[in-house]
Write an enzyme that holds these catalytic residues in place. Structure first.
Site, PDB file in Angstrom:
ATOM      1  N   GLU A  43       0.844  -1.195   0.000  1.00  0.00           N
ATOM      2  CA  GLU A  43       0.000   0.000   0.000  1.00  0.00           C
ATOM      3  C   GLU A  43       0.879   1.244   0.000  1.00  0.00           C
ATOM      4  OE1 GLU A  43      -3.734   1.801   2.581  1.00  0.00           O
ATOM      5  OE2 GLU A  43      -2.141   0.746   3.657  1.00  0.00           O
ATOM      6  N   LYS A 115      -9.408   1.557  -2.647  1.00  0.00           N
ATOM      7  CA  LYS A 115      -9.632   1.046  -1.293  1.00  0.00           C
ATOM      8  C   LYS A 115     -11.003   1.480  -0.778  1.00  0.00           C
ATOM      9  CE  LYS A 115      -7.382   1.124   3.279  1.00  0.00           C
ATOM     10  NZ  LYS A 115      -6.212   1.665   4.010  1.00  0.00           N
ATOM     11  N   CYS A 156      -5.046  -3.131   2.641  1.00  0.00           N
ATOM     12  CA  CYS A 156      -4.789  -2.887   4.062  1.00  0.00           C
ATOM     13  C   CYS A 156      -6.010  -3.063   4.954  1.00  0.00           C
ATOM     14  CB  CYS A 156      -4.161  -1.505   4.237  1.00  0.00           C
ATOM     15  SG  CYS A 156      -3.280  -1.299   5.802  1.00  0.00           S
TER      16      CYS A 156
END
Length: 285
Positions: A43, A115, A156
């Site tokens: 990330e 994300k 994440c």
């Protein structure tokens, strides 16, 4: 059945995107030199930058982003599938997205993923994060069909939302990706068990490239990049927070084997909770 070598690249991205892109390139070349045909970076490959004004000055559109352009070039030159775990991208509306990119062996962009879940938390010892103040969340899960297998995307904090991974597994994903910048505090507590759980409950491989160490903007990340098989076994791990590469062989036939032994995807059922008008979906239908 497909067998291929995958690599998770561990980085310590700083506040200079050009320097981060150079570090990214060196590690990707190292991974490809060791036989990896699928390479994933962590990330925020392009930069971990806490200061709002610095982010506004340094992050740009995908067309102008140095990590994106470097990745396109590397994928084509090395003939690999290259997954930029994520980098900050300025959208058309001026907002920032925490965006993953996948490039094919010809350098063509095959998929992107923004994300979905924002890291808005208050941890012990005064550690606090508000990712939603900087980034616009994505709205769609993404699964990509590749010659080496079907790939599901996450970034994440998405790791803590099993429904995302279940939806991708139900859509046929054989390899689930979790590029990350886990804090040291949360990584020490939960990283290993969450990665292995997502692999076990979905009967899928998980590739998780991570940021590691003390960064220029003051944060500290956990490292421990790893690749886990569908039975939850750790095939490869960086047992540290230093930059480097971990590699493992992935045999997608093991996905079907694991799902046949424990067919929880097939056995899932819809259900209701008394007093709640909603129906909870246990299947992909």
């Amino acid at each position: 059945m497909t067998i291929f070598k995958a690599a998770a690249v561990q980085m310590r991205s700083g506040t200079n995107p050009e320097r981060n892109a150079a570090d990214f390139e060196a590690l990707v070349r190292q991974a490809a030199g060791q036989g990896a045909v699928f390479v994933q970076s962590p990330e925020m490959t392009g930069g971990l930058i806490r200061d709002k004004d610095a982010r506004a000055a340094l992050f740009t559109t995908a067309e102008n982003d140095i990590v994106v352009t470097t990745a396109k070039k590397l994928a084509a030159e090395l003939g690999i599938h290259l997954h930029v775990g994520s980098t900050a991208i300025r959208r058309e509306d001026g907002k920032l997205a925490n965006r993953a990119f996948l490039f094919g062996p010809d350098g063509r962009e095959l998929a992107t993923y923004d994300k979905i879940h924002m890291f808005d938390v208050d941890l012990d010892n005064g550690e606090s994060w508000r990712e939603s103040s900087a980034y616009e969340p994505g709205k769609e899960a993404v699964v990509a069909d590749l010659p080496i297998g079907r790939l599901g995307f996450a970034v994440c904090y998405d790791l803590r939302f099993p429904q995302l991974f279940r939806s991708e597994a139900m859509a046929g994903a054989e390899v689930l990706t979790v590029p990350a910048a886990f804090t040291r505090q949360t990584g020490e507590a939960h990283w290993h068990v969450l990665i292995r759980a997502r692999a076990i409950e979905n009967g899928a491989f998980v590739v998780a490239a991570a940021q590691g160490g003390k960064h220029e903007d003051g944060r500290e990340t956990y490292g421990h990049s790893m690749i886990v098989d569908p039975w939850g076994r750790i095939l490869a791990e960086a047992n540290h927070d230093e930059p480097g590469v971990v590699l493992a062989e992935i045999d997608t036939a093991q996905v079907a084997t694991a799902r046949a032994k424990i067919p929880n995807l097939r056995n899932a059922r819809d259900f209701a909770l008394p007093g709640d008008a909603r129906t909870f979906r246990g299947t992909a239908s």
